[in-house]
Design an enzyme around this catalytic site. Structure first.
Site, PDB file in Angstrom:
ATOM      1  N   GLU A  36      10.350   3.741  17.375  1.00 58.43           N
ATOM      2  CA  GLU A  36       9.439   4.518  18.221  1.00 58.43           C
ATOM      3  C   GLU A  36       8.773   5.671  17.480  1.00 58.43           C
ATOM      4  OE1 GLU A  36      11.428   6.058  21.650  1.00 58.43           O
ATOM      5  OE2 GLU A  36       9.607   6.814  22.551  1.00 58.43           O
ATOM      6  N   LYS A  74       7.629   0.600  19.437  1.00 60.24           N
ATOM      7  CA  LYS A  74       7.273   1.402  20.624  1.00 60.24           C
ATOM      8  C   LYS A  74       6.433   2.595  20.179  1.00 60.24           C
ATOM      9  CE  LYS A  74       9.448   3.984  24.364  1.00 60.24           C
ATOM     10  NZ  LYS A  74      10.567   4.003  25.291  1.00 60.24           N
TER      11      LYS A  74
HETATM   12  P1  13P Z   1       7.153   8.347  27.939  1.00 59.12           P
HETATM   13  O1  13P Z   1       6.679   6.999  28.388  1.00 59.12           O
HETATM   14  O2  13P Z   1       7.298   9.326  29.039  1.00 59.12           O
HETATM   15  O3  13P Z   1       6.361   8.863  26.785  1.00 59.12           O
HETATM   16  O4  13P Z   1       8.623   8.165  27.385  1.00 59.12           O
HETATM   17  C1  13P Z   1       9.003   7.074  26.647  1.00 59.12           C
HETATM   18  C2  13P Z   1      10.407   7.201  26.224  1.00 59.12           C
HETATM   19  O5  13P Z   1      10.890   6.485  25.404  1.00 59.12           O
HETATM   20  C3  13P Z   1      11.280   8.229  26.805  1.00 59.12           C
HETATM   21  O6  13P Z   1      12.471   8.298  26.108  1.00 59.12           O
END
Ligand code: 13P
Length: 349
Positions: free
Chosen positions: A173, A215
């Site tokens: 991510e 992600k």
């Molecule tokens: P958001 O979609 O709010 O950015 O959050 C994604 C996420 O991984 C939260 O831990």
């Protein structure tokens, strides 16, 4: 390592136009969201909120997996059922956040790395999460060492590889934040740089790309940028950036919402899927937290009597995002009355 299991799980997470629901807010983040809607910041309120989410009827029709915070793995519903069991019975794959929160990165102002967390071998947790992020606006981010340092972090192996060794599908991510005044184009440049560096590290660390999900942020202008972009411009910028930087072996890209409203996140995801329909190597999906949870949280307000309406609002956002994966989302979906919509909620109160 059971590579086929990793591949099957990663594919299952993006199958049938479903997406992921991120509900892995740490206690301080969860409390911050509660403060904004005047919900008491107690352990019981956090447990009740998570129970509300996982017991939403019909959630598994549009949600394939849920990413949980460490504490939620041990939380139970009011009638004593572990929440991970509730998810399993609904057919939703449970995952766990494996990092231990973000901290400032030494000598890189404006950039953060996530602290080492534990990677548990778990029969329930089969996906994981980790979120380094950087701001675009100040200076020339990301600096060159950033993704390398993030992935090594004093270990000889990156978190992604450790997850796979433990049978977990890593959800990698990297986030370029929306904060700032940068343009759409600048966000695209920085996002591409970050993605290239991340995939270089994943290659060096021998992470099986077929058994992971990415992600990332969508490519967006900064919140303070005077020229905001249409959904179609966002879709074009995001897709061209990802085509340059994300290998075709990755089965899916599940965007984070990053603070976008639910409607905008759905509209932009829809524009991407509409633009290309089936011409991309990876599925374009979602792993939203705020863009799915926020309206429901505002309706719930910690009151038992609001649980059903809040669950309907949550389900509505999940369904809108599934429609967006099909390129079938449109603004009219937001106008259709559903039990959690503002009009019917005030009537229910
Ligand atoms: P958001 O979609 O709010 O950015 O959050 C994604 C996420 O991984 C939260 O831990």
């Amino acid at each position: 390592m059971n590579t086929q299991h990793l591949i099957d799980t990663a594919r299952a997470l993006v199958a049938d136009d479903k997406g992921l629901l991120a509900m892995d807010e740490s206690d301080p983040t969860c409390n911050k969201r509660f403060v904004a809607v005047k919900i008491p910041q107690t352990e019981e309120a956090r447990r009740a909120w998570r129970e509300l989410i996982v017991t939403t009827p019909g959630l598994s029709e549009s949600i394939s997996g849920a990413i949980l915070y460490d504490a939620t793995i041990r939380q139970q519903s009011k009638n004593g059922m572990p929440l991970i069991k509730v998810l399993a019975e609904a057919g939703i794959i449970a995952g766990i956040k494996v990092d231990a929160g973000a901290k400032d990165m030494a000598a890189h102002p404006g950039e953060k790395i996530t602290r080492s967390g534990r990677i548990a071998r778990s029969s329930h947790g089969i996906c994981s999460d980790g979120r380094p992020f950087c701001q675009v606006a100040r200076g020339n981010y990301p600096r060159r060492g950033y993704p390398q340092l993030r992935l090594h972090r004093g270990q000889r192996t990156c978190i992604g590889a450790l997850c796979q060794e433990s049978g977990l599908v890593p959800i990698v991510e990297p986030e370029v934040l929306m904060d700032g005044e940068h343009s759409l184009q600048r966000c695209g440049e920085v996002t591409e740089q970050v993605l290239r560096a991340v995939f270089h590290q994943l290659y060096l660390q021998r992470v099986k790309l077929e058994g992971m999900l990415l992600k990332p942020n969508m490519v967006l202008p900064g919140l303070g940028c005077s020229k905001q972009a249409t959904a179609d411009e966002v879709a074009a910028a995001t897709i061209s950036c990802f085509l340059r930087a994300v290998p075709a072996a990755v089965p899916g890209i599940a965007f984070l919402s990053g603070g976008q409203t639910g409607e905008l996140a759905s509209a932009r995801l829809n524009a991407m899927n509409l633009r290309v329909k089936s011409g991309l190597p990876w599925a374009l999906g979602f792993s939203f937290a705020r863009a799915i949870q926020q309206p429901a949280l505002g309706i719930w307000q910690g009151e038992e009597g609001n649980v059903k309406a809040a669950q309907q609002a949550l389900l509505h956002r999940a369904r809108c995002n599934q429609a967006a994966r099909r390129g079938e989302y449109n603004a009219a979906m937001e106008l259709m009355p559903h039990p959690g919509s503002p009009a019917s909620t005030s009537a229910a109160r």
